[in-house]
Design a protein around this motif. Structure first.
Motif, PDB file in Angstrom:
ATOM      1  N   GLY A 140       0.825  -1.194   0.000  1.00  0.00           N
ATOM      2  CA  GLY A 140       0.000   0.000   0.000  1.00  0.00           C
ATOM      3  C   GLY A 140       0.863   1.248   0.000  1.00  0.00           C
ATOM      4  N   ASP A 141       0.236   2.411  -0.146  1.00  0.00           N
ATOM      5  CA  ASP A 141       0.955   3.683  -0.223  1.00  0.00           C
ATOM      6  C   ASP A 141       1.212   4.226   1.180  1.00  0.00           C
ATOM      7  OD1 ASP A 141       2.080   6.059  -0.963  1.00  0.00           O
ATOM      8  OD2 ASP A 141       0.218   6.969  -1.711  1.00  0.00           O
ATOM      9  N   LEU A 142       2.234   3.676   1.843  1.00  0.00           N
ATOM     10  CA  LEU A 142       2.535   4.073   3.215  1.00  0.00           C
ATOM     11  C   LEU A 142       2.956   5.536   3.302  1.00  0.00           C
ATOM     12  CD1 LEU A 142       2.880   3.351   6.180  1.00  0.00           C
ATOM     13  CD2 LEU A 142       5.208   2.572   5.663  1.00  0.00           C
ATOM     14  N   SER A 143       3.863   5.957   2.426  1.00  0.00           N
ATOM     15  CA  SER A 143       4.345   7.340   2.482  1.00  0.00           C
ATOM     16  C   SER A 143       3.216   8.330   2.234  1.00  0.00           C
ATOM     17  CB  SER A 143       5.466   7.554   1.455  1.00  0.00           C
ATOM     18  OG  SER A 143       4.997   7.316   0.138  1.00  0.00           O
ATOM     19  N   GLY A 144       2.279   7.974   1.354  1.00  0.00           N
ATOM     20  CA  GLY A 144       1.143   8.842   1.074  1.00  0.00           C
ATOM     21  C   GLY A 144       0.241   8.991   2.281  1.00  0.00           C
ATOM     22  N   GLU A 145      -0.022   7.881   2.972  1.00  0.00           N
ATOM     23  CA  GLU A 145      -0.874   7.909   4.158  1.00  0.00           C
ATOM     24  C   GLU A 145      -0.206   8.672   5.297  1.00  0.00           C
ATOM     25  OE1 GLU A 145      -3.978   7.023   4.653  1.00  0.00           O
ATOM     26  OE2 GLU A 145      -4.147   6.404   2.563  1.00  0.00           O
ATOM     27  N   GLU A 204       8.735   9.685  14.348  1.00  0.00           N
ATOM     28  CA  GLU A 204       9.051   8.548  13.479  1.00  0.00           C
ATOM     29  C   GLU A 204       8.583   8.813  12.049  1.00  0.00           C
ATOM     30  OE1 GLU A 204       7.631   4.857  14.994  1.00  0.00           O
ATOM     31  OE2 GLU A 204       8.917   4.885  16.750  1.00  0.00           O
ATOM     32  N   PHE A 205       7.389   9.408  11.929  1.00  0.00           N
ATOM     33  CA  PHE A 205       6.855   9.699  10.595  1.00  0.00           C
ATOM     34  C   PHE A 205       7.713  10.740   9.869  1.00  0.00           C
ATOM     35  CE2 PHE A 205       2.122   8.489  11.464  1.00  0.00           C
ATOM     36  CZ  PHE A 205       2.506   7.165  11.565  1.00  0.00           C
ATOM     37  N   GLN A 206       8.141  11.762  10.600  1.00  0.00           N
ATOM     38  CA  GLN A 206       8.869  12.870   9.982  1.00  0.00           C
ATOM     39  C   GLN A 206      10.333  12.542   9.706  1.00  0.00           C
ATOM     40  OE1 GLN A 206       8.109  15.828  12.949  1.00  0.00           O
ATOM     41  NE2 GLN A 206       6.161  16.464  12.076  1.00  0.00           N
ATOM     42  N   SER A 207      10.919  11.657  10.518  1.00  0.00           N
ATOM     43  CA  SER A 207      12.345  11.358  10.398  1.00  0.00           C
ATOM     44  C   SER A 207      12.660  10.387   9.276  1.00  0.00           C
ATOM     45  CB  SER A 207      12.865  10.781  11.722  1.00  0.00           C
ATOM     46  OG  SER A 207      12.266   9.511  11.964  1.00  0.00           O
ATOM     47  N   GLY A 208      11.638   9.675   8.806  1.00  0.00           N
ATOM     48  CA  GLY A 208      11.869   8.700   7.750  1.00  0.00           C
ATOM     49  C   GLY A 208      12.461   7.399   8.253  1.00  0.00           C
ATOM     50  N   LYS A 209      12.523   7.239   9.582  1.00  0.00           N
ATOM     51  CA  LYS A 209      13.019   5.982  10.142  1.00  0.00           C
ATOM     52  C   LYS A 209      12.012   4.868   9.939  1.00  0.00           C
ATOM     53  CE  LYS A 209      15.952   7.944  13.788  1.00  0.00           C
ATOM     54  NZ  LYS A 209      16.229   7.926  15.250  1.00  0.00           N
ATOM     55  N   THR A 210      12.452   3.644  10.163  1.00  0.00           N
ATOM     56  CA  THR A 210      11.555   2.505  10.043  1.00  0.00           C
ATOM     57  C   THR A 210      10.429   2.630  11.071  1.00  0.00           C
ATOM     58  OG1 THR A 210      13.371   1.081   9.333  1.00  0.00           O
ATOM     59  CG2 THR A 210      11.364  -0.008  10.120  1.00  0.00           C
ATOM     60  N   LEU A 211       9.213   2.593  10.585  1.00  0.00           N
ATOM     61  CA  LEU A 211       8.067   2.764  11.475  1.00  0.00           C
ATOM     62  C   LEU A 211       7.819   1.493  12.282  1.00  0.00           C
ATOM     63  CD1 LEU A 211       5.594   4.617   9.085  1.00  0.00           C
ATOM     64  CD2 LEU A 211       7.238   5.591  10.680  1.00  0.00           C
ATOM     65  N   LYS A 212       7.513   1.679  13.557  1.00  0.00           N
ATOM     66  CA  LYS A 212       7.230   0.534  14.425  1.00  0.00           C
ATOM     67  C   LYS A 212       5.725   0.407  14.602  1.00  0.00           C
ATOM     68  CE  LYS A 212      11.521   1.184  17.032  1.00  0.00           C
ATOM     69  NZ  LYS A 212      12.098   1.467  18.374  1.00  0.00           N
TER      70      LYS A 212
END
Length: 256
Positions: A117-122, A210-218
């Motif tokens: 799915g479009d994770l970055s878009g969401e 986490e969303f803003q840093s571009g790190k792996t989301l938990k």
């Protein structure tokens, strides 16, 4: 929002009534929890709901109804009714905001779980929504005011002031730096150095970072936030219902 509780009457016979004493205890508990940085916002909301249930019972007592009927208290009572209506509006907006954020997070959680799915878009949609919602609350906060007149009914003015203050805390918690119980539990699993660095982090700001840093989301962090939002939704809904009962009792008394 700075609030002061400088109007208390010792002349009312209601002060010695068990129900009035119970309300005083609840007010004291809410004041003390406001000063405790480790206090759970959800627990304070639960206490607020219990306070308004107790105020509803206090309104029904004969001596309270007599005080409400006094001409000199008319303006104060009108202020309380107006104030409670504005707080109800704030409750409704808070519930809408929480629901909107939860829906976005559930979609992100679903994408993380399915790994498609479009994770970055969401994520962009969620952050844009957060930014927009953050601008909404200050406008509502400015409309909230605390009644100051009617010394013999000061307990109701103090309850309103504490209610306004708690909603300010809720706003700061969702968009600022106040921490909630669930994340404090998770923080204990971190090293002391990391806990110090993230002392001001709560569920909302942690996920934002986490969303803003571009790190792996938990997915665990997203789940914690969804659960916390659900608790807040339930709490605000309970406060809203108790406020409606409180207003109805006021109006019924005035109609007699």
């Amino acid at each position: 929002m700075a609030l002061s509780f400088n109007v208390r009457s010792n002349s009312l016979p209601s002060r010695s009534h068990p129900q009035a004493a119970h309300v005083d205890e609840q007010l004291a508990r809410l004041r003390s929890s406001e000063e405790a940085s480790t206090s759970s916002i959800c627990k304070r909301i639960d206490n607020l709901q219990e306070l308004h249930e107790s105020l509803d019972k206090l309104i029904r007592l004969p001596f309270t109804q007599q005080a409400l009927a006094q001409v000199q208290n008319k303006i104060f009572v009108e202020q309380l009714l107006d104030g409670s209506l504005r707080i109800l509006d704030y409750c409704n907006v808070s519930k809408d905001v929480l629901s909107q954020m939860k829906e976005g997070l559930i979609e992100i959680q679903s994408i993380l779980r399915r790994k498609q799915g479009d994770l970055s878009g969401e994520v962009r949609k969620y952050l844009a929504s957060r930014k927009s919602l953050k601008k909404t609350f200050p406008k509502i906060q400015k409309s909230l005011s605390v009644a100051r007149e009617g010394e013999s009914l000061a307990v109701f003015g103090e309850a309103e002031a504490i209610t306004v203050s708690l909603f300010d805390s809720l706003f700061s918690y969702m968009f600022g730096s106040k921490a909630c119980g669930k994340w404090s539990v998770v923080s204990k699993l971190m090293s002391k150095k990391k806990v110090t660095a993230e002392a001001q982090v709560n569920e909302f700001t942690r996920v934002d970072y986490e969303f803003q840093s571009g790190k792996t989301l938990k997915i665990e962090d997203v789940q914690i936030l969804v659960s916390c939002i659900q608790d807040l939704e339930d709490g605000v809904e309970s406060v809203s219902k108790s406020l409606i009962k409180y207003r109805v009792s006021f109006l019924n008394t005035l109609g007699h």
